[in-house]
Design an enzyme around this catalytic site. Structure first.
Site, PDB file in Angstrom:
ATOM      1  CG  HIS A  20      -0.187  -0.391   2.520  1.00  0.00           C
ATOM      2  ND1 HIS A  20       0.612   0.442   2.980  1.00  0.00           N
ATOM      3  CD2 HIS A  20      -0.245  -1.454   3.328  1.00  0.00           C
ATOM      4  CE1 HIS A  20       0.980   0.068   4.336  1.00  0.00           C
ATOM      5  NE2 HIS A  20       0.667  -1.117   4.739  1.00  0.00           N
TER       6      HIS A  20
ATOM      7  CG  HIS B  43       4.278  -1.574   2.002  1.00  0.00           C
ATOM      8  ND1 HIS B  43       2.909  -2.147   2.035  1.00  0.00           N
ATOM      9  CD2 HIS B  43       4.847  -2.470   3.200  1.00  0.00           C
ATOM     10  CE1 HIS B  43       2.762  -2.980   2.796  1.00  0.00           C
ATOM     11  NE2 HIS B  43       3.805  -3.447   3.561  1.00  0.00           N
TER      12      HIS B  43
ATOM     13  CE  LYS C 194       0.127   0.265  11.188  1.00  0.00           C
ATOM     14  NZ  LYS C 194       0.086  -1.189  10.995  1.00  0.00           N
TER      15      LYS C 194
ATOM     16  CB  SER D  56      -2.354  -2.041   8.311  1.00  0.00           C
ATOM     17  OG  SER D  56      -2.282  -3.428   8.697  1.00  0.00           O
ATOM     18  CB  SER D  57      -1.098  -5.786   4.544  1.00  0.00           C
ATOM     19  OG  SER D  57       0.321  -5.081   4.134  1.00  0.00           O
TER      20      SER D  57
HETATM   21  P1  AMP Z   1       4.721  -4.923   6.588  1.00  0.00           P
HETATM   22  O1  AMP Z   1       4.800  -5.503   5.063  1.00  0.00           O
HETATM   23  O2  AMP Z   1       3.501  -4.749   7.287  1.00  0.00           O
HETATM   24  O3  AMP Z   1       5.743  -5.780   7.356  1.00  0.00           O
HETATM   25  O4  AMP Z   1       5.445  -3.645   6.623  1.00  0.00           O
HETATM   26  C1  AMP Z   1       6.629  -3.317   5.734  1.00  0.00           C
HETATM   27  C2  AMP Z   1       7.295  -2.313   5.961  1.00  0.00           C
HETATM   28  O5  AMP Z   1       6.299  -0.895   5.860  1.00  0.00           O
HETATM   29  C3  AMP Z   1       7.546  -1.849   7.698  1.00  0.00           C
HETATM   30  O6  AMP Z   1       8.733  -1.267   7.776  1.00  0.00           O
HETATM   31  C4  AMP Z   1       6.563  -1.219   8.184  1.00  0.00           C
HETATM   32  O7  AMP Z   1       6.963  -0.205   9.289  1.00  0.00           O
HETATM   33  C5  AMP Z   1       6.146  -0.268   7.008  1.00  0.00           C
HETATM   34  N1  AMP Z   1       4.781   0.202   6.814  1.00  0.00           N
HETATM   35  C6  AMP Z   1       3.598  -0.291   7.016  1.00  0.00           C
HETATM   36  N2  AMP Z   1       2.415   0.396   7.081  1.00  0.00           N
HETATM   37  C7  AMP Z   1       2.886   1.789   7.038  1.00  0.00           C
HETATM   38  C8  AMP Z   1       2.421   2.933   6.810  1.00  0.00           C
HETATM   39  N3  AMP Z   1       0.926   3.076   7.082  1.00  0.00           N
HETATM   40  N4  AMP Z   1       3.153   4.134   6.758  1.00  0.00           N
HETATM   41  C9  AMP Z   1       4.549   3.785   7.000  1.00  0.00           C
HETATM   42  N5  AMP Z   1       5.264   2.777   6.868  1.00  0.00           N
HETATM   43  C10 AMP Z   1       4.511   1.527   6.778  1.00  0.00           C
END
Ligand code: AMP
Length: 273
Positions: A25, A28, A140, A176-177
């Site tokens: 999203h 990312h 986040k 968030s996913s």
């Molecule tokens: P994930 O795929 O949820 O493990 O997240 C991968 C990276 O993206 C991690 O460093 C998260 O902190 C970051 N991330 C996830 N959601 C957000 C958001 N809304 N804003 C900024 N960074 C994010």
């Protein structure tokens, strides 16, 4: 990936790395933009890491859409996407784990005892494979960002960790996913996390210094929305994540709330004038 990373380094170019679990999203993508600005080459990984999920958590059902993710990453100009599989990263006989002693004793670590060890281990592995000069993490997931920063310092890893600000929907809900799990009424309730954080800043601005009072107000605000169940709301030190009783410096306010069956987290640094 290791050979490819070595070639980039031999050319004298720098590597920025953004590890993700996919179902990408804007949050990312903003990390990827930061990475591209700060280094010559951007490497993005997409890997849903089984070792950071507990036995009753959502590893199996975690949203996945590799085709869409690859198109988005390409549009962001990542030179390399690394999509390993679990059998390659965790072959039979795998037995090493990276664990931190103190930071996981707070916030999300209390209900997810395996989580930060799983994260620290996979990120160490990915760092050794991708060989980045810098890596970008989202604030986040504040505790995760702190855990990685601490680990890099403790283990003398030669990688600069950058924390990128949280990207939000128009009502303030942190992207968030897992937001894709929410039904329409739950999506309405999910906005209360950000409302509670911004309201808390107003209370601090109004001169309230007692963390307990602010947490109670936040709990009340969230509980007023259907299908919400607060797991924790904490006001804590921005470095150690130890709880703070009296607000006399900038502090982290972090919370985890179940909305229906979906566990959401958010946080904000409350400023102090
Ligand atoms: P994930 O795929 O949820 O493990 O997240 C991968 C990276 O993206 C991690 O460093 C998260 O902190 C970051 N991330 C996830 N959601 C957000 C958001 N809304 N804003 C900024 N960074 C994010």
């Amino acid at each position: 990936m290791r050979v490819h990373a070595e070639k980039i380094r031999e050319r004298g170019e720098t590597i920025a790395f953004v590890p993700t679990m996919g179902f990408l999203h804007e949050g990312h993508l903003s990390l990827m933009r930061t990475g591209r600005e700060k280094a010559d080459q951007l490497v993005v990984s997409i890997f849903v890491n089984p070792t950071q999920f507990g036995p009753n958590e959502d590893f199996e059902s975690y949203p996945r859409d590799m085709q869409r993710d690859l198109a988005l990453v390409e549009k962001e100009g990542a030179g390399t996407v690394f999509t390993p599989d679990a059998a390659t990263l965790y072959p039979e006989g795998f037995q090493t784990r990276v664990d931190l002693a103190k930071l996981p004793d707070h916030l999300c670590g209390l209900s997810r005892p395996h989580f930060f060890g799983g994260v620290a281990t996979i990120v160490t592995k990915l760092f050794n494979i991708v060989k980045p000069h810098i890596a970008v993490f989202g604030q986040k997931d504040y505790q995760q960002w702190r855990v990685i920063g601490q680990m890099v310092r403790d283990l003398n890893l030669d990688i600069k960790i950058i924390g990128a600000p949280t990207v939000r929907e128009s009502d303030g809900l942190a992207m968030s996913s897992r937001n894709s799990y929410l039904t329409a009424p739950q999506r309405g309730s999910a906005g209360s996390l950000y409302q509670a954080l911004t309201r808390s800043q107003v209370l601090v601005d109004d001169g309230i210094r007692d963390a307990r009072r602010i947490i109670e107000q936040a709990e009340k605000l969230i509980a007023g929305h259907p299908e919400t169940m607060v797991e924790y709301i904490s006001i804590c030190d921005t470095e150690t994540l130890e709880p703070v009783q009296t607000i006399d410096k900038p502090v982290l306010m972090a919370l985890a709330v179940k909305v229906g069956a979906t566990r959401l987290i958010d946080n904000m640094v409350l400023t102090f004038k």
